[in-house]
Write a protein that holds these residues in place. Structure first.
Motif, PDB file in Angstrom:
ATOM      1  N   GLN A 267       4.234   0.074   7.811  1.00 24.86           N
ATOM      2  CA  GLN A 267       5.577   0.401   7.415  1.00 24.86           C
ATOM      3  C   GLN A 267       6.527   0.995   6.551  1.00 24.86           C
ATOM      4  O   GLN A 267       5.969   1.907   5.479  1.00 24.86           O
ATOM      5  N   LEU A 268       7.754   2.112   7.984  1.00 23.51           N
ATOM      6  CA  LEU A 268       8.460   2.717   6.853  1.00 23.51           C
ATOM      7  C   LEU A 268       9.705   2.347   6.341  1.00 23.51           C
ATOM      8  O   LEU A 268       9.719   1.138   6.697  1.00 23.51           O
ATOM      9  N   THR A 283       6.244   5.218   2.813  1.00 26.00           N
ATOM     10  CA  THR A 283       5.518   4.268   3.779  1.00 26.00           C
ATOM     11  C   THR A 283       5.313   3.451   2.978  1.00 26.00           C
ATOM     12  O   THR A 283       4.619   3.418   2.171  1.00 26.00           O
ATOM     13  N   GLU A 284       5.521   2.111   3.414  1.00 22.42           N
ATOM     14  CA  GLU A 284       4.676   1.015   2.819  1.00 22.42           C
ATOM     15  C   GLU A 284       2.523   0.334   3.170  1.00 22.42           C
ATOM     16  O   GLU A 284       3.347   0.743   4.465  1.00 22.42           O
ATOM     17  N   LEU A 298      -1.397  -1.531  -0.757  1.00 19.99           N
ATOM     18  CA  LEU A 298      -2.279  -0.735  -0.650  1.00 19.99           C
ATOM     19  C   LEU A 298      -1.139   0.542  -1.696  1.00 19.99           C
ATOM     20  O   LEU A 298      -2.268   1.409  -2.213  1.00 19.99           O
ATOM     21  N   VAL A 299      -0.379   0.878  -0.747  1.00 17.24           N
ATOM     22  CA  VAL A 299       0.075   2.297  -1.455  1.00 17.24           C
ATOM     23  C   VAL A 299       1.680   2.065  -0.821  1.00 17.24           C
ATOM     24  O   VAL A 299       2.458   1.750   0.590  1.00 17.24           O
ATOM     25  N   ASP A 300       2.710   2.550  -1.959  1.00 19.39           N
ATOM     26  CA  ASP A 300       3.826   2.394  -1.152  1.00 19.39           C
ATOM     27  C   ASP A 300       4.693   3.983  -1.561  1.00 19.39           C
ATOM     28  O   ASP A 300       5.299   4.696  -2.844  1.00 19.39           O
ATOM     29  N   ARG A 301       4.462   4.668  -0.528  1.00 21.18           N
ATOM     30  CA  ARG A 301       4.664   6.329  -0.938  1.00 21.18           C
ATOM     31  C   ARG A 301       5.833   6.950  -0.233  1.00 21.18           C
ATOM     32  O   ARG A 301       6.197   6.284   0.444  1.00 21.18           O
ATOM     33  N   LYS A 316      -0.783  12.709  -0.387  1.00 30.32           N
ATOM     34  CA  LYS A 316      -2.357  12.179  -1.916  1.00 30.32           C
ATOM     35  C   LYS A 316      -2.220  10.714  -1.676  1.00 30.32           C
ATOM     36  O   LYS A 316      -1.310   9.697  -1.001  1.00 30.32           O
ATOM     37  N   GLY A 317      -3.407   9.818  -2.148  1.00 28.99           N
ATOM     38  CA  GLY A 317      -2.954   8.337  -2.081  1.00 28.99           C
ATOM     39  C   GLY A 317      -4.397   8.055  -0.910  1.00 28.99           C
ATOM     40  O   GLY A 317      -3.883   8.484   0.157  1.00 28.99           O
TER      41      GLY A 317
END
Length: 498
Positions: A267-268, A283-284, A298-301, A316-317
């Protein structure tokens, strides 16, 4: 000199008369028109049980009416605001559907409304019916076609801006669809008077960037992006009963775990960028229950605005998160070992990580790749194939791994992926009982089947081969001979190998 210029101007003015009323496009001479209007070769899709072939009539050249539709260019996408789907040239529309019995040869034409255009056909995991989304004058609808030739819409108001807006549930009793939120309202209207300047903020650091098209330009574009791309995930039964899942958002991708218990979403989030397309926005990536209850983020970049310009550069990530096809609910993702910069001198550029439900144990490293991770093709606990590619050298690496023994990857093949004559082909892929793609093993389970186009100087001669799981040379068990030279062999092979 001045008189000559005036004379030329008069001549051009007299020639540029108004268009004669009733003037239309002229049809080409019959031989040319008939050649252009010939229906393209149909596409085909084999049911997971290998009993039925869906024959899909492809639309020919788009009409002027369809090509002239207004489109919106937002965040790197081009969409049709009338239907809330992708723009005309971004979709391969289909217009005919029939089912052919592979054993008996009987063909049943599916009864569709005249002029219906549809896309993204997918068999249910048990192969009993086919789903697709169709274009209506004012939106996109979800349809189901049964093997007896009947077809019916089960939902309207799909949101196809990010691509195909639905997936099957693994048990085939329902579908998950991305829809327009209820009560969305009218699209935003551009202000006629500016309220202030267009401001872009910079962090002060230097960062190289490519040139992209169809970007956001101002707050009005941001409002349009939110309006058209925001969607609501819903679970839709075969009877058309829909139940919302979670909250509305900018869901670019979603998939169901093979056991049907979990939902993986991408999700944006804001802030947006006027220099980069939407795929670089914040993004999440998260996992929820199939009912929409949060389980694992998992990631919230943040906005990925610091990537090198190299084509293999990445964030990254965690990224490229998917479900392991041959396990009930195991997350798989990649992480860069080079900071996302492919020019960094390291032995391995990515690592592939797994984590099984309920996602509370530490992730397990499956393998490391010598170049940028591309995909994993799953088989079983003893064999999977990881693909990695280096764009600068056009090199593809295929690694064999055993998911039950992570960290013990070995190289199966290394080749130039632009060398058509040396192309080793691709593993033959089936769908398992959950509708997920898995490689097909030989009866002795000591090799996988591989198919390829078999490009030679004399032409393309498709082949079927076996690749030993232990490594070594492929063994060709069938090779086409003249005059069989076709790009439509793969589906025939999938049916015949069963």
């Amino acid at each position: 000199m001045r008189a000559r210029a005036c004379l030329i101007a008069i001549l051009f003015a007299s020639a540029a008369t108004a268009q004669t009323p009733g003037t239309t496009y002229h049809r080409a001479p019959d031989p040319i028109a008939k050649a252009l209007e010939m229906p393209p070769t149909p596409a085909v899709a084999i049911s997971p049980d290998h009993r039925t072939l869906a024959i899909l009539g492809r639309e020919n050249l788009p009409t002027i009416a369809n090509l002239s539709k207004p489109i919106l260019r937002l965040g790197g996408y081009r969409i049709d605001p009338a239907t809330n789907g992708q723009a005309e040239v971004r979709v391969q529309w289909l217009n005919r559907l029939s089912f052919k019995d592979i054993d008996g040869g009987r063909t049943i034409d599916v009864k569709l409304p005249a002029g219906l255009r549809f896309a993204a056909p997918r068999w249910s995991p048990n192969g009993s019916r086919l789903a697709f989304y169709a274009q209506e004058p004012d939106g996109l609808s979800l349809w189901i076609a049964d093997r007896d030739g009947s077809a019916r819409p089960i939902a309207k108001g799909l949101n196809g801006t990010f691509g195909s807006p639905y997936v099957w549930m693994p048990d085939g009793t329902a579908l998950i669809a991305y829809t327009i939120p209820a009560g969305r309202g009218a699209p935003p209207v551009a202000a006629t008077t500016p309220t202030g300047p267009v401001v872009q903020e910079s962090s002060g650091r230097t960062s190289a960037a490519r040139t992209y098209e169809d970007l956001l330009h101002n707050t009005y574009d941001e409002a349009l992006f939110d309006h058209y791309f925001t969607g609501q995930l819903v679970r839709i039964g075969l009877d058309g009963v829909a139940k919302p899942i979670g909250k509305a958002g900018l869901v670019t991708d979603f998939s169901v775990s093979p056991d049907g218990r979990y939902l993986l979403t991408e999700q944006l989030k804001r802030p947006y960028s006027y220099l980069l397309p939407a795929r670089f926005f914040a993004t999440e990536i998260a996992v929820s229950t199939i009912e929409g209850n949060p389980v694992r983020t998992l990631v919230d970049r943040p906005l990925a605005d610091d990537l090198p310009v190299d084509f293999d550069a990445t964030v990254k990530g965690p990224r490229e998160a998917t479900w392991r096809s041959d396990a009930p609910a195991t997350l798989v993702w990649a992480e860069a070992l080079d900071g996302g910069n492919p020019r960094t001198k390291v032995a391995f550029h990515d690592k592939i990580v797994m984590q099984a439900a309920p996602f509370d144990a530490a992730p397990v490293e499956l393998a490391q790749t010598p170049s940028r991770y591309a995909e994993t093709m799953w088989g079983d606990n003893g064999f999977a194939m990881i693909v990695a590619r280096d764009w600068r050298t056009r090199t593809e690496h295929r690694l064999a791994v055993a998911p039950s023994r992570p960290g013990q990857g070995r190289t199966l093949l290394t080749f130039n992926y632009q060398d058509q004559y040396g192309d080793p082909g691709e593993p033959l892929i089936d769908e398992n009982s959950a509708g997920k793609p898995v490689m097909r093993f030989t009866p002795a389970h000591d090799a996988i089947y591989v198919t390829g186009e078999g490009a030679t100087k004399e032409g393309a001669f498709p082949f079927l081969a076996t690749l030993p799981l232990a490594g070594g040379k492929q063994t060709r068990i069938w090779n086409a001979k003249p005059p069989i030279m076709s790009r439509w062999w793969r589906c025939w092979m999938t049916a015949g190998a069963s």
